[in-house]
Design an enzyme around this catalytic site. Structure first.
Site, PDB file in Angstrom:
ATOM      1  N   ASP A  38      -9.766 -11.799  -4.084  1.00 12.68           N
ATOM      2  CA  ASP A  38      -8.947 -12.734  -4.852  1.00 12.68           C
ATOM      3  C   ASP A  38      -8.356 -13.802  -3.939  1.00 12.68           C
ATOM      4  OD1 ASP A  38      -9.482 -11.245  -7.004  1.00 12.68           O
ATOM      5  OD2 ASP A  38      -7.466 -10.420  -7.268  1.00 12.68           O
ATOM      6  N   TYR A  41     -10.883 -16.406  -3.045  1.00 10.79           N
ATOM      7  CA  TYR A  41     -11.164 -17.230  -4.217  1.00 10.79           C
ATOM      8  C   TYR A  41     -10.027 -18.231  -4.432  1.00 10.79           C
ATOM      9  CZ  TYR A  41     -12.012 -18.332  -9.152  1.00 10.79           C
ATOM     10  OH  TYR A  41     -12.234 -18.987 -10.335  1.00 10.79           O
ATOM     11  N   GLU A 121     -10.748  17.702  -0.912  1.00 13.00           N
ATOM     12  CA  GLU A 121     -11.901  17.398  -1.773  1.00 13.00           C
ATOM     13  C   GLU A 121     -12.282  15.933  -1.569  1.00 13.00           C
ATOM     14  OE1 GLU A 121     -10.334  16.965  -6.027  1.00 13.00           O
ATOM     15  OE2 GLU A 121      -8.576  17.519  -4.856  1.00 13.00           O
ATOM     16  N   LYS A 123     -12.879  12.015  -2.056  1.00 13.17           N
ATOM     17  CA  LYS A 123     -12.279  10.960  -2.870  1.00 13.17           C
ATOM     18  C   LYS A 123     -13.437  10.154  -3.452  1.00 13.17           C
ATOM     19  CE  LYS A 123      -8.677   7.468  -2.788  1.00 13.17           C
ATOM     20  NZ  LYS A 123      -9.374   6.331  -3.399  1.00 13.17           N
ATOM     21  N   ASP A 125     -15.537   7.368  -5.249  1.00 18.42           N
ATOM     22  CA  ASP A 125     -15.354   5.925  -5.366  1.00 18.42           C
ATOM     23  C   ASP A 125     -15.859   5.440  -6.720  1.00 18.42           C
ATOM     24  OD1 ASP A 125     -14.642   3.408  -4.683  1.00 18.42           O
ATOM     25  OD2 ASP A 125     -16.226   3.096  -3.199  1.00 18.42           O
ATOM     26  N   ARG A 144      -7.175   3.667 -16.278  1.00 15.21           N
ATOM     27  CA  ARG A 144      -5.879   3.752 -15.613  1.00 15.21           C
ATOM     28  C   ARG A 144      -4.991   2.546 -15.928  1.00 15.21           C
ATOM     29  NH1 ARG A 144      -3.797   2.113 -10.627  1.00 15.21           N
ATOM     30  NH2 ARG A 144      -2.273   3.560  -9.792  1.00 15.21           N
ATOM     31  N   GLU A 181     -12.633  11.089 -12.273  1.00 14.61           N
ATOM     32  CA  GLU A 181     -13.293   9.851 -11.866  1.00 14.61           C
ATOM     33  C   GLU A 181     -14.608   9.657 -12.609  1.00 14.61           C
ATOM     34  OE1 GLU A 181     -11.231   8.528  -9.806  1.00 14.61           O
ATOM     35  OE2 GLU A 181     -12.262   6.887  -8.785  1.00 14.61           O
ATOM     36  N   TYR A 233     -10.459  16.244 -11.738  1.00 17.44           N
ATOM     37  CA  TYR A 233      -9.722  16.712 -10.560  1.00 17.44           C
ATOM     38  C   TYR A 233      -8.207  16.829 -10.742  1.00 17.44           C
ATOM     39  CZ  TYR A 233      -9.618  11.627  -9.786  1.00 17.44           C
ATOM     40  OH  TYR A 233      -9.488  10.281  -9.944  1.00 17.44           O
ATOM     41  N   LYS A 321      -8.748   8.315   4.493  1.00 24.24           N
ATOM     42  CA  LYS A 321      -9.831   7.367   4.260  1.00 24.24           C
ATOM     43  C   LYS A 321     -10.849   7.373   5.400  1.00 24.24           C
ATOM     44  CE  LYS A 321      -9.578   4.795   1.105  1.00 24.24           C
ATOM     45  NZ  LYS A 321      -8.716   3.734   0.586  1.00 24.24           N
ATOM     46  N   CYS A 414       2.787 -28.817   5.720  1.00 32.38           N
ATOM     47  CA  CYS A 414       2.061 -28.063   4.696  1.00 32.38           C
ATOM     48  C   CYS A 414       0.805 -28.844   4.288  1.00 32.38           C
ATOM     49  CB  CYS A 414       2.970 -27.861   3.484  1.00 32.38           C
ATOM     50  SG  CYS A 414       2.100 -27.163   2.075  1.00 32.38           S
ATOM     51  N   CYS A 417       1.465 -30.045   0.384  1.00 33.24           N
ATOM     52  CA  CYS A 417       2.480 -31.019  -0.034  1.00 33.24           C
ATOM     53  C   CYS A 417       2.969 -31.893   1.111  1.00 33.24           C
ATOM     54  CB  CYS A 417       3.667 -30.303  -0.683  1.00 33.24           C
ATOM     55  SG  CYS A 417       4.682 -29.410   0.503  1.00 33.24           S
ATOM     56  N   CYS A 438       5.797 -23.272   4.601  1.00 31.17           N
ATOM     57  CA  CYS A 438       6.125 -24.572   4.035  1.00 31.17           C
ATOM     58  C   CYS A 438       7.574 -24.500   3.574  1.00 31.17           C
ATOM     59  CB  CYS A 438       5.191 -24.854   2.866  1.00 31.17           C
ATOM     60  SG  CYS A 438       5.774 -26.163   1.784  1.00 31.17           S
ATOM     61  N   CYS A 444       6.721 -27.545  -3.711  1.00 32.20           N
ATOM     62  CA  CYS A 444       5.357 -27.580  -3.172  1.00 32.20           C
ATOM     63  C   CYS A 444       4.407 -27.079  -4.261  1.00 32.20           C
ATOM     64  CB  CYS A 444       5.256 -26.685  -1.933  1.00 32.20           C
ATOM     65  SG  CYS A 444       3.550 -26.360  -1.431  1.00 32.20           S
TER      66      CYS A 444
HETATM   67  S1  IVH Z   1      -5.820  12.739  -7.279  1.00 29.53           S
HETATM   68  C1  IVH Z   1      -1.527  12.012  -8.506  1.00 29.53           C
HETATM   69  N1  IVH Z   1      -8.253  13.255  -6.462  1.00 29.53           N
HETATM   70  O1  IVH Z   1      -8.160   7.693  -6.057  1.00 29.53           O
HETATM   71  C2  IVH Z   1      -2.817  11.946  -7.780  1.00 29.53           C
HETATM   72  N2  IVH Z   1      -7.726  11.013  -6.971  1.00 29.53           N
HETATM   73  O2  IVH Z   1      -6.251   6.064  -4.593  1.00 29.53           O
HETATM   74  C3  IVH Z   1      -3.918  11.557  -8.649  1.00 29.53           C
HETATM   75  N3  IVH Z   1      -9.581   9.450  -6.748  1.00 29.53           N
HETATM   76  O3  IVH Z   1      -6.348   6.624  -8.847  1.00 29.53           O
HETATM   77  C4  IVH Z   1      -5.159  11.291  -7.958  1.00 29.53           C
HETATM   78  N4  IVH Z   1     -11.081  10.925  -6.107  1.00 29.53           N
HETATM   79  O4  IVH Z   1      -8.828   7.192  -9.179  1.00 29.53           O
HETATM   80  C5  IVH Z   1      -7.400  12.315  -6.852  1.00 29.53           C
HETATM   81  N5  IVH Z   1     -10.383  13.844  -5.782  1.00 29.53           N
HETATM   82  C6  IVH Z   1      -9.530  12.934  -6.176  1.00 29.53           C
HETATM   83  C7  IVH Z   1      -9.918  11.584  -6.301  1.00 29.53           C
HETATM   84  C8  IVH Z   1      -8.973  10.652  -6.689  1.00 29.53           C
HETATM   85  C9  IVH Z   1     -10.859   9.656  -6.393  1.00 29.53           C
HETATM   86  C10 IVH Z   1      -9.015   8.148  -7.075  1.00 29.53           C
HETATM   87  C11 IVH Z   1      -8.182   8.103  -8.336  1.00 29.53           C
HETATM   88  C12 IVH Z   1      -6.850   7.541  -7.923  1.00 29.53           C
HETATM   89  C13 IVH Z   1      -7.190   6.878  -6.633  1.00 29.53           C
HETATM   90  C14 IVH Z   1      -5.980   6.778  -5.740  1.00 29.53           C
END
Ligand code: IVH
Length: 688
Positions: A38, A41, A121, A123, A125, A144, A181, A233, A321, A414, A417, A438, A444
């Site tokens: 964003d 852009y 577990e 995460k 995507d 969400r 997810e 999850y 991460k 700036c 402006c 600025c 501005c």
């Molecule tokens: S728990 C209160 N578990 O990550 C905690 N989230 O960055 C609720 N996500 O909005 C989330 N894998 O969309 C949880 N194994 C996992 C997940 C997970 C992906 C996503 C989820 C959340 C986002 C947060």
């Protein structure tokens, strides 16, 4: 440079900007596949507006600044989440993970060596979804959204094969909201994209965009043809407890017919968790679906409950991460963008390159110190990195930078402006701010436009049909100079604009009318005050409850001393920088007029104290001395969840002082002021 030369160059640049913006629009609106951030852009659009302002004879009819296509939105109904859908805090290093475990124990007043189990577990995507079952039957499905209100995509989610329409097994509560997810796996993504291309459509950039695009189809029969899958999850509203631990809850989801992630494991502390993280990292490429880290959660649900939440994330979970993805490309130019708070940000224009499935053509360079640290110049080969949704960054110059003078300087005026752009000196530390700003405030155009765009954005006033393009156009026409003007638009005139008609003008009118009443926290966040994000806006709203009371208090705190100032900085979770910024904003005459004008147009709804039936709701409490049953943090969090305000100092406004052993000056002051005092046990009995 003569005017003619300048004009010829501007013409070339304008043509280039129009091409880039149109291409980005096409991806964004039609394919759910943004090709740039964003911020990047916005930088392109700002540059185009500035150039067109300087060379009005070069404005063409096909410039994106001249037409307004109402953005496709509001196509789904809304669902209010009865339990907010939260996000997760991030950990990036092993140390962050160890800190997380230690923090959890400290909060619970447990010894660092005390045993505690955590789940780990992947995460996933994809995009999160909430499925509500009543008496075992799927009744609604929502995205969400902003965490509080999501889109009603029930019909679309009903087409997903591995989402049960009726729960199997037995023992589910009458109301059960399962969250997880929605994603598309790698093999299906390849097949689906091949079909897209065959049908003459553009390929999706990555599985997550494909999943989002597929789920948000207006016609559910199209969603039905897409290979969406769901991992369960977590949960939202439940009419009865479903388990005592995270592990058990997920096992029950599996019994009730949900797919759960087979990589989920239980661990006894950071060393095991980190080892599992590295194991999953190694398996990552072979899992068959995209993941971007590992999520750790406290296993015991009673402890999760005690830990609770801070702002938008639970204290009992964290996302570890994976490292950012990197790539090498050429930096073609350094442009300067002006943001909402006047900050001049250098932006690197890059030869476009794919990093982790997304085409990147811009990266942030943060500020002039950063450019001088990197010693980067146009024409350099650079290494860039992209982590999740964060704006890509330039990491380093590839090649020799020795002997390069550290002389890059942002313009001292700036670029939009022309006003002075300065680096302030912090009065207290004497240090020079890294950011050049600025000094023209809302006069501005860049700051005014960015401020207005923020004002109407989703987490602020959330006005459908009033996007960046419309704001720019209305600003350029002189119709909307400040927020209040949005509520005074002339829809007859708008309906005659190119790209508008009577229907879209009427839609805009009703979208704007729907916001004439607005929540306190949203209204405050919408003002775009430095350091006042959603979290702080929430804290402030809950503290003052009424807008008028806040305004009076902030005026009285003008000098940053006295009772009202002390009261403001005692708000737990608010720093002094945020408090100072808030007070200064409300005491600036230009802002005062802007706010008065706005308040004449909209009604700000009072915030509610979190729980009005508790005996401490609305009371100001202070903890002092040693607490024996709870950590100070947990005691504070509990008091706040019952609607009390927790302050760090005793004053005439204090209602209750909770004094543990070793209490000293605060207890003395409370006694002098006649403030009610309690022991920890008396307090616990009092709050029940
Ligand atoms: S728990 C209160 N578990 O990550 C905690 N989230 O960055 C609720 N996500 O909005 C989330 N894998 O969309 C949880 N194994 C996992 C997940 C997970 C992906 C996503 C989820 C959340 C986002 C947060």
């Amino acid at each position: 440079m003569s005017q003619d030369n300048g004009s010829a160059e501007a013409k070339k640049r304008i043509a280039f900007l129009i091409r880039e913006i149109k291409a980005a629009d096409a991806f964004y609106y039609q394919e759910d596949a943004p090709v740039m951030t964003d911020a990047a852009y916005d930088a392109l659009r700002q540059e185009l507006i500035a150039l067109e302002a300087e060379f009005p004879h070069l404005i063409t009819k096909d410039s994106p600044t001249q037409s307004v296509g109402a953005k496709p939105s509001g196509k789904f109904g809304k669902i209010t989440h009865t339990v907010s859908m939260l996000s997760l805090d991030n950990a990036f290093t092993d140390e962050d993970v160890a800190d997380f475990c230690a923090r959890v124990k400290r909060f619970l007043s447990l010894d660092d060596a005390a045993p505690m189990a955590f789940t780990a577990e992947p995460k996933i995507d994809g995009l999160s979804a909430a499925l509500r079952y009543e008496n075992g039957k799927l009744v609604t499905g929502a995205t969400r959204g902003d965490g509080k209100v999501g889109e009603d995509v029930t019909a679309n989610l009903s087409t997903v094969d591995n989402i049960p329409k009726m729960l199997s097994g037995s023992g589910w509560p009458d109301v059960l909201e399962v969250r997880g997810e929605v994603y598309i796996d790698h093999a299906d993504f390849e097949t689906m994209n091949a079909a897209q291309i065959k049908a003459g459509k553009d390929a999706y950039k990555n599985p997550r965009n494909a999943a989002a695009g597929s789920l948000r189809q207006i016609d559910p029969s199209i969603t039905a043809t897409r290979p969406l899958k769901f991992f369960a999850y977590t949960w939202g509203e439940i009419s009865a407890p479903i388990a005592a631990t995270q592990m058990e809850a997920v096992a029950r989801f599996a019994q009730w017919g949900f797919e759960t992630n087979p990589q989920m494991k239980l661990h006894n502390g950071p060393a095991e968790m980190i080892a599992h993280y590295h194991e999953i990292e190694e398996k990552r490429a072979g899992l068959g679906y995209d993941i971007d880290g590992v999520v750790y959660k406290v296993n015991d649900l009673a402890l999760q409950d005690r830990l609770g939440f801070v702002s938008r994330a639970p204290r009992w979970a964290i996302a570890h991460k994976f490292p950012a993805e990197k790539a090498i490309t050429t930096l073609e130019a350094i442009d300067v963008q002006v943001g909402r708070t006047g900050a001049l940000t250098p932006v690197a224009r890059l030869t476009p390159i794919t990093v982790g499935g997304v085409v990147v053509s811009n990266a942030t360079l943060h500020n002039e110190d950063e450019i001088n640290r990197l010693k980067v110049r146009a024409g350099d080969t650079v290494e860039i990195q992209r982590a999740g949704d964060v704006i890509p960054q330039v990491l380093r110059v590839i090649g020799d930078v020795e002997g390069r003078a550290e002389d890059y300087q942002l313009p001292t005026n700036c670029p939009i402006c022309g006003a002075d752009a300065v680096r302030d000196t912090d009065e207290k530390t004497g240090r020079i701010d890294v950011v050049r700003r600025c000094t023209n405030g809302l006069s501005c155009p860049a700051q005014a436009i960015e401020g207005l765009r923020h004002f109407v954005s989703r987490r602020a006033f959330d006005i459908d049909g009033l996007g960046a393009k419309q704001i720019e156009l209305f600003y350029a026409k002189g119709w909307v100079k400040e927020p209040a003007d949005i509520f005074k638009l002339d829809y007859d005139v708008i309906s005659k604009l190119e790209g508008f008609g009577e229907t879209s003008a009427a839609n805009l009118a009703s979208a704007i009318d729907a916001r004439r009443e607005i929540d306190f926290a949203r209204a405050l966040y919408a003002l775009g005050i430095r350091h006042i994000g959603q979290g702080n806006a929430d804290l402030i709203a809950k503290h003052y409850l009424s807008w008028a009371k806040m305004q009076t208090a902030l005026r009285a705190a003008k000098t940053h001393i006295g009772e009202d100032w002390a009261d403001l900085i005692s708000v737990d979770g608010m720093g002094e920088a945020a408090a100072g910024s808030l007070v200064d904003f409300f005491n600036n005459p230009q802002n005062e007029a802007m706010i008065d004008n706005l308040i004449a147009q909209v009604k700000v709804i009072d915030a509610k104290a979190p729980s009005s039936d508790s005996p401490v709701s609305g009371k100001t409490v202070v903890f002092t001395g040693k607490l024996e049953k709870f950590s100070r943090d947990e005691a504070k969090a509990k008091a706040q969840s019952l609607g009390a305000k927790v302050s760090g100092s005793v004053s005439a406004k204090t209602d209750i002082l909770i004094a543990g052993p070793g209490a000293g000056s605060k207890l003395k002051k409370a006694t002098e002021l006649g403030v009610k005092t309690m022991t920890e046990d008396e307090w616990l009995a009092f709050i029940g």
